[in-house]
Design a protein around this motif. Sequence first.
Motif, PDB file in Angstrom:
ATOM      1  N   SER A  46     -10.700   1.581  -9.361  1.00 54.42           N
ATOM      2  CA  SER A  46      -9.488   0.762  -9.438  1.00 54.42           C
ATOM      3  C   SER A  46      -8.480   1.141  -8.358  1.00 54.42           C
ATOM      4  N   ASP A  48      -6.618   1.264  -4.879  1.00 53.90           N
ATOM      5  CA  ASP A  48      -6.416   0.282  -3.806  1.00 53.90           C
ATOM      6  C   ASP A  48      -6.808   0.892  -2.460  1.00 53.90           C
ATOM      7  N   GLU A  49      -7.873   0.330  -1.904  1.00 55.43           N
ATOM      8  CA  GLU A  49      -8.424   0.820  -0.631  1.00 55.43           C
ATOM      9  C   GLU A  49      -7.360   0.870   0.473  1.00 55.43           C
ATOM     10  N   ARG A  50      -6.441  -0.076   0.446  1.00 52.11           N
ATOM     11  CA  ARG A  50      -5.444  -0.160   1.516  1.00 52.11           C
ATOM     12  C   ARG A  50      -4.534   1.059   1.544  1.00 52.11           C
ATOM     13  N   ALA A  70       0.804  -1.220   0.000  1.00 50.26           N
ATOM     14  CA  ALA A  70       0.000   0.000   0.000  1.00 50.26           C
ATOM     15  C   ALA A  70       0.840   1.275   0.000  1.00 50.26           C
TER      16      ALA A  70
END
Lengths: 364, 277
Positions: free
Chosen positions: B171, B173-175, A91
């Motif tokens: 698209s 990324d939630e993280r 992330a």
Amino acid sequence: MQQPGRAAEIKAKGIGKSFGSFRALDNLSLDIGRGEFLTLLGPSGSGKTTFLMILAGFVQPSEGKLFSDGVDITNRPAEQRAAGMVFQGYALFPHMSVEQNIAFPLKVRKKSASEIKSRVGEMVERVGLKGHEKKLPAQLSGGQQQRVALARALVFEPGVLLLDEPFSALDKSLRGQMQAEMKRLHQETGTTFVFVTHDQSEALALSSRVAIFNHGKLLQVGRPDEVYDRPANRFVAEFLGEINMLPVKGVRPADNGATGLCEDRAVNMRCKAEAIKGDAILAIRPEDMSIAPEASINENGIAATAVASTYLGAATKLDLTTRQGARVTVSVPNEVAAAALSKGNSVWLTWPAEKGFLLPDGGQ
Amino acid sequence: MRGTLSDRMGAALLMAPLLLFLVLAYAWPFLGVVKWSFTLPTPGLGQYHALLTDDLVQSVFIRTLRIAAIVTLVSVTAAYAITVVWVRGSPVQRVLAEFCILVPFWISVLTRAFGWVALLSNRGLINTWLQSIGFISEPLTLVRNEFGVIVGMSHFLIPFAVFPLASAMRSLDERVLLAARGLGSSRMRTFWTVFVPMTRSGIIGSAMITFVFSLGFFVTPAILGGGRSVMIAELIYLRIFQSPDWGLGAAISVVLVVFVGALMALLFRYVKPKQLV
């Protein structure tokens, strides 16, 4: 989790979490000591990641309380807990350079430009990313991205570092290298590490303590050797590595432990039999058993026939069947395995009384 | 994308009717327009020269660019807000946002333009209401000027601006957002320093689509501009249908098409086509 530069001590009391009718975590109480390296180990869906997310403040527990250095932080939002966190898949901020990624938590904390510069520089050096400062995450290898994620999570000296399966995307050799590196970082920073994995060998290799989860329940917490050699139940015993299960009849206390009948032979065990009487399961790790041409009457031993072998390089895994049909696996030197197989007939399996432990019959 | 030869043949065959239609209905007639621009009324580059020197043509070009730029800014900003709700809101908010995005597609552009006239004119709903509560004494000029054109065009284009943005936001990324918060960043700061930059390709795509659409707008500026805020498409119409000046109209069309083509080429250098839907 609030004083920078100081390892945090965390207490979870009766934490539970339900998602609709699914019980993800049930009545979990756990003390995480200052500066310890605790691994949360379990299969997927066991609740280990949910607990990590509760520690980070991303998930609110349905019940229970969470304390950091004695302060109730159950309702404190994630951004105010400021635990360092390394995510599965890292992330990283894809639009920021390595340097900017690492500087982010410091900028948020409104540190001076000179302090940011020196601390980022120090961190870059510490994780071995010198020369890559201006690159974007997409230009880095998996291992390098992992280092950026670690640097970003540690640069603001959080009281606790939370790691969610950080090595799952790395190949085996790189994984070993990063594990060593993380152990070093833990020693250097002295921060409390809470590490989630489903890989038992990783858990045993890295942690000062391992907490084993299954079906939302915390089954056992202890030092790696404790949980490996003295698992609290069958699940823990099987999850931590290969293990042989032999039925024992008529278990009763004896000098220094317990005694019982295994395949019609008397066997001795050093473990206590208070809780377990009558029929039970004797669990022995493959590496604790040996092959012998015969066993004396004072020795723990059962007769078996070798049926198959798997060459593993350093040793051979030998599969055997006992007279009463139980399947046993042992790990033995290569030549011993070859000899046992070529004979094609009965050998003896022996093990010392202090190895092996009793589990309730059929229970989990 | 790579397939066997017969796969590719099949794909080509499926696309053939559309390509044929584009060639017959657009490319071929457009070549005629190009020819006019060089031959009417006399052969040569006269019309392009006139285009460079004619004050009226130039002022219309500049106004078109200005209106297109403002409309793009307004549409993309509004679309961004709606898309955030549509992609990241609660289930109820999502349904509401989806409704707001889809309904405009069911109403003809003409109806919508007249709807705005009814709302914005001197005796329209807004002016009469503002007068009735005593906020103003004289009606505000909200229509038959650039303001009206910008309102009407933005309203039309917001739904189109939504799709590239939605694609970019979905698209994401939630993280990465969780990571920002975990590192101590407030929701506001995370939005501006992480969320918005990460949807950059969507913003570029959305802005380009809106801008390119705006350049060729005809109906909305013609009705809401009331002849006072003429844009390029209307100018071309006037040159060809109301004055016998086909050559100049054709030359303006050619310039517009080339300009839009260049913008699209620029767009696809930064954004992949699949990011736009």
